[in-house]
Design a protein around this motif. Structure first.
Motif, PDB file in Angstrom:
ATOM      1  N   UNK A  14     113.835  64.313 -45.815  1.00  0.00           N
ATOM      2  CA  UNK A  14     115.031  64.790 -45.132  1.00  0.00           C
ATOM      3  C   UNK A  14     114.581  65.570 -43.914  1.00  0.00           C
ATOM      4  N   UNK A  15     115.290  65.393 -42.806  1.00  0.00           N
ATOM      5  CA  UNK A  15     114.827  66.026 -41.564  1.00  0.00           C
ATOM      6  C   UNK A  15     114.789  67.549 -41.637  1.00  0.00           C
TER       7      UNK A  15
ATOM      8  N   UNK B  67     108.188  63.580 -48.181  1.00  0.00           N
ATOM      9  CA  UNK B  67     108.079  63.449 -49.636  1.00  0.00           C
ATOM     10  C   UNK B  67     106.889  64.246 -50.153  1.00  0.00           C
ATOM     11  N   UNK B  68     105.857  64.371 -49.328  1.00  0.00           N
ATOM     12  CA  UNK B  68     104.709  65.180 -49.732  1.00  0.00           C
ATOM     13  C   UNK B  68     105.093  66.637 -49.920  1.00  0.00           C
ATOM     14  N   UNK B  69     105.867  67.181 -48.976  1.00  0.00           N
ATOM     15  CA  UNK B  69     106.343  68.563 -49.106  1.00  0.00           C
ATOM     16  C   UNK B  69     107.268  68.704 -50.312  1.00  0.00           C
ATOM     17  N   UNK B  70     108.071  67.688 -50.521  1.00  0.00           N
ATOM     18  CA  UNK B  70     108.971  67.717 -51.669  1.00  0.00           C
ATOM     19  C   UNK B  70     108.176  67.755 -52.971  1.00  0.00           C
TER      20      UNK B  70
ATOM     21  N   UNK C 271     117.767  72.427 -52.831  1.00  0.00           N
ATOM     22  CA  UNK C 271     117.490  72.084 -51.441  1.00  0.00           C
ATOM     23  C   UNK C 271     118.740  71.679 -50.685  1.00  0.00           C
ATOM     24  N   UNK C 272     119.525  70.790 -51.275  1.00  0.00           N
ATOM     25  CA  UNK C 272     120.720  70.300 -50.586  1.00  0.00           C
ATOM     26  C   UNK C 272     121.773  71.395 -50.433  1.00  0.00           C
TER      27      UNK C 272
ATOM     28  N   UNK D 264     123.287  73.292 -46.966  1.00  0.00           N
ATOM     29  CA  UNK D 264     124.717  73.051 -46.804  1.00  0.00           C
ATOM     30  C   UNK D 264     125.114  71.593 -46.876  1.00  0.00           C
ATOM     31  N   UNK D 265     124.260  70.754 -47.456  1.00  0.00           N
ATOM     32  CA  UNK D 265     124.553  69.323 -47.565  1.00  0.00           C
ATOM     33  C   UNK D 265     125.232  69.065 -48.906  1.00  0.00           C
TER      34      UNK D 265
END
Length: 706
Positions: A372-373, A378-381, A482-483, A487-488
């Motif tokens: 996600x921008x 995905x590595x950070x996730x 995270x989302x 605010x997503x």
């Protein structure tokens, strides 16, 4: 007035298979609804929907040739406005009558009646019933307009007039025929540039005649089956396919059974008009590929039904639902076997190529895959999931579980970089488990990688091992925190990151595995893993999860009142909620419950208005016998109720408190809480505060008050 059965059919080019059932039900439903609304069909009319790849049809029983006339009464205006002092019609009344097609001669027949405020003038008339042709035209137009069409096509139709030309028509697929029969009579309606008749078309290759002539509305399905080689009913066709699949599996023997997949069965039903199930096979060497890969490619790409043996293992045979039934089906069988072979060969190639690299060697590549921008790669996730998994694992199983969870979390997303998952995204996690075993990793790690997406859907099984459970929790929490942190949030029916499903997954794991984790603390554990990438939206996320939990509990049969009472306290251990609900249900059945719930609501309102005025209870300040008795009863009952609460006996705790009903009623009957003496008032408020706390440990009982 003649009542006959009505049949309407739209004959079209091949309809989108995944939408066919919905289109058929909607067409028949709206058509019948409109006929009933116009008085052409009785409210209890039997409606039968038909839907095949090339037709939408509806059969409606007991439709009238003309609707019955009905009396209509229209309020015009107050008498004082419509008639002058001499009783003559005013210009306003005459204008209104003219609008209704009447003149001054109708004034004498106007009815006077009170309308609740004053006397008013009413115009009574008889409205002629609609003729079937006009009523069906309106119903047909409405049914077509309201079809849930996934994507509209625009096509050209030659105009039916003296001047040659073309007109544009918009519909789900080009329409080529319209049938409308009232009994044996054609109803002269039009739709999509077509005029109604009694001729339709059957199977493209196997119809006995073309066109197929429908003698009357009741002969529709039988005529299509006999002359058109078409099973018009979606449900009957589906049942026939299911019957043939079971029979074919029996012929193969060995306890074989076709894979169960309702969505696939619906889709295949929407692809064929005359089903014919055939047995095919492929080379046994392909069975070396994980069966999930083979099953998915056969189902998704070819719409085949793989055959499983008695132990649930994939065999090298599969079933094809053909749309033709030749005397010699060998060419059809060979053709399908030839088509499936390259698909299986691709799956085998992907599997062989993927195993040339270890999962560990793919970890670094995740840093190049965007997640996600605002949240990075995905590595950070993965690093965030690892941190959350270590923290949860430490709480649930110490260093050992924390270490295994960390290992599984580090490798869980690496199969996203494999060829197999690139081709079949549905296999993510599953392929990771296979590749982990090939790399020599333990079954615990392999299961955790495979299970960390679970539960994937409602009713799906939960992770099988503690390691898998921890990683699955961490993965879902990372997404939710995270989302929400950026605010997503889901809106309406849009939820692109499946946050509702993730929340239900967290709830199910906490509840069904009886995890000793508190919700707010659990959410807070995940926040530090994001650093400064997000804002802490833990309160909003907690409310979101409680809302999902409330909906889930109501779906399971709990009443909204009971759920509201329990969740109003925001219990931190979600595993306790079911026991609290059971306790509330048992309490609500007691004769003392209504009075105590009402008293509890009254106490809550008093305390809200007197916030901060209460004091520690001082027995020396008691004046009235009722307050002394209530305090004494609490001293005798509350310790026992608290002990049962602490032991998890929520039902026993609430039932013990039921004995307070008499003293509580007597208190409110004989004691003035808001006394003039400030110390006396504070003492009584303190007593009520103690009572309120004691009564609301399991649930907010005031929510049970009517």
């Amino acid at each position: 007035m003649t009542n006959k059965n009505l049949l309407v059919e739209l004959f079209v080019e091949e309809l989108p298979p995944k939408a066919l059932r919905k289109l058929g039900d909607a067409f028949a439903g709206v058509l019948a609804e409109q006929l009933k609304a116009q008085g052409l069909a009785p409210a209890d009319a039997v409606v039968t929907a038909y839907a095949s790849p090339r037709r939408l049809a509806a059969h409606v029983a007991g439709v009238a040739a003309r609707a019955a006339d009905k009396a209509v009464s229209q309020k015009l205006m107050p008498v004082s406005v419509g008639l002058d002092a001499q009783g003559q019609p005013t210009p306003a009344l005459l204008k209104r009558l003219a609008g209704l097609g009447a003149d001054a001669s109708a004034v004498a027949g106007l009815r006077r009646a009170p309308d609740g405020k004053a006397e008013a003038l009413f115009f009574d008339s008889v409205q002629a019933g609609v003729e079937l042709a006009a009523g069906l035209q309106k119903a047909l137009d409405e049914a077509i307009a309201k079809l849930p069409i996934p994507k509209v096509m625009t096509y050209q139709l030659e105009t039916d007039c003296e001047l040659p030309g073309w007109s544009s028509v918009k519909f789900v697929r080009p329409a080529h025929g319209l049938v409308a029969l009232h009994g044996a009579d054609v109803v002269p309606v039009k739709a999509l540039g077509l005029s109604a008749g009694r001729d339709t078309h059957g199977h493209r290759f196997e119809a006995a005649t073309d066109p197929v002539r429908i003698a009357d509305a009741d002969a529709y399905a039988a005529t299509l089956a006999r002359d058109g080689a078409v099973i018009a009913s979606f449900d009957e066709r589906k049942a026939e396919i299911a019957r043939q699949l079971a029979a074919a599996a029996d012929r193969v023997g060995g306890g074989c059974r076709p894979i169960e997949d309702e969505a696939l069965l619906d889709e295949v039903t929407a692809l064929v008009e005359r089903p014919n199930v055939l047995v095919c096979q492929f080379e046994e060497e392909f069975l070396a590929v994980p069966q999930e890969c083979l099953i998915l490619t056969m189902k998704a790409n070819q719409k085949y039904f793989p055959l499983l043996d008695a132990q649930g293992r994939l065999t090298n045979k599969f079933l094809v639902v053909s749309n033709i039934a030749p005397q010699d089906a060998s060419a059809v069988v060979q053709g399908n076997e030839r088509v499936v072979r390259p698909r299986l060969a691709d799956a085998k190639f992907f599997f062989d190529q993927d195993r040339k690299k270890t999962l560990e060697s793919r970890v670094e590549g995740l840093s190049k895959v965007v997640y996600h921008n605002k949240l990075g790669s995905q590595g950070e996730r993965v690093e965030r999931v690892r941190a959350i998994a270590r923290a949860i694992g430490q709480q649930l199983g110490g260093d050992v579980l924390a270490h295994s969870a960390d290992t599984a979390a580090r490798l869980a997303k690496t199969d996203l970089l494999t060829d197999m998952v690139g081709e079949f995204p549905e296999l993510q996690g599953i392929m990771g488990g296979y590749y982990a075993r090939h790399d020599g990793l333990s079954e615990d790690i392999a299961f955790a990688i495979e299970d960390h997406y679970k539960p994937r859907f409602a009713g799906d099984e939960l992770p099988r091992s503690p390691t898998g459970l921890v990683v699955a929790l961490a993965d879902k929490l990372e997404t939710l925190v995270g989302m929400f942190g950026i605010g997503n949030l889901p809106t309406g029916d849009k939820d692109p990151f499946a946050l509702r499903r993730h929340a239900l997954g967290v709830i199910r794991m906490l509840v069904e595995k009886d995890l000793p984790l508190e919700l707010t603390a659990l959410l807070s554990v995940a926040v530090p893993a994001f650093g400064d990438k997000i804002s802490d939206a833990t309160p909003a996320l907690a409310e979101f999860i409680y809302d999902r939990l409330a909906g889930s509990l109501r779906e399971q049969g709990a009443s909204a009142q009971e759920v509201d009472a329990v969740l109003a306290l925001r219990p931190q251990r979600l595993a306790d909620v079911a026991q609290r609900l059971q306790a509330v249900r048992a309490f609500a059945a007691l004769p003392e419950a209504p009075a105590l719930a009402a008293a509890n609501k009254r106490i809550g309102n008093i305390l809200k208005k007197s916030e901060g005025e209460g004091a520690a209870v001082n027995t020396a300040l008691f004046v009235e016998a009722a307050e002394k008795d209530l305090h004494a009863a609490m001293q005798a009952i509350v310790p026992s109720a608290d002990a049962k609460f602490a032991a998890g006996d929520y039902t026993g705790s609430l039932q013990a408190l039921a004995a307070l009903r008499g003293p509580v009623d007597a208190f409110f009957d004989g004691v003035m809480v808001n006394a003039d003496d400030a110390a006396l008032k504070a003492n009584r408020l303190g007593l009520l505060q103690s009572l309120h706390e004691a009564m609301n440990r399991v649930a907010d009982l005031s929510r049970l008050a009517a």
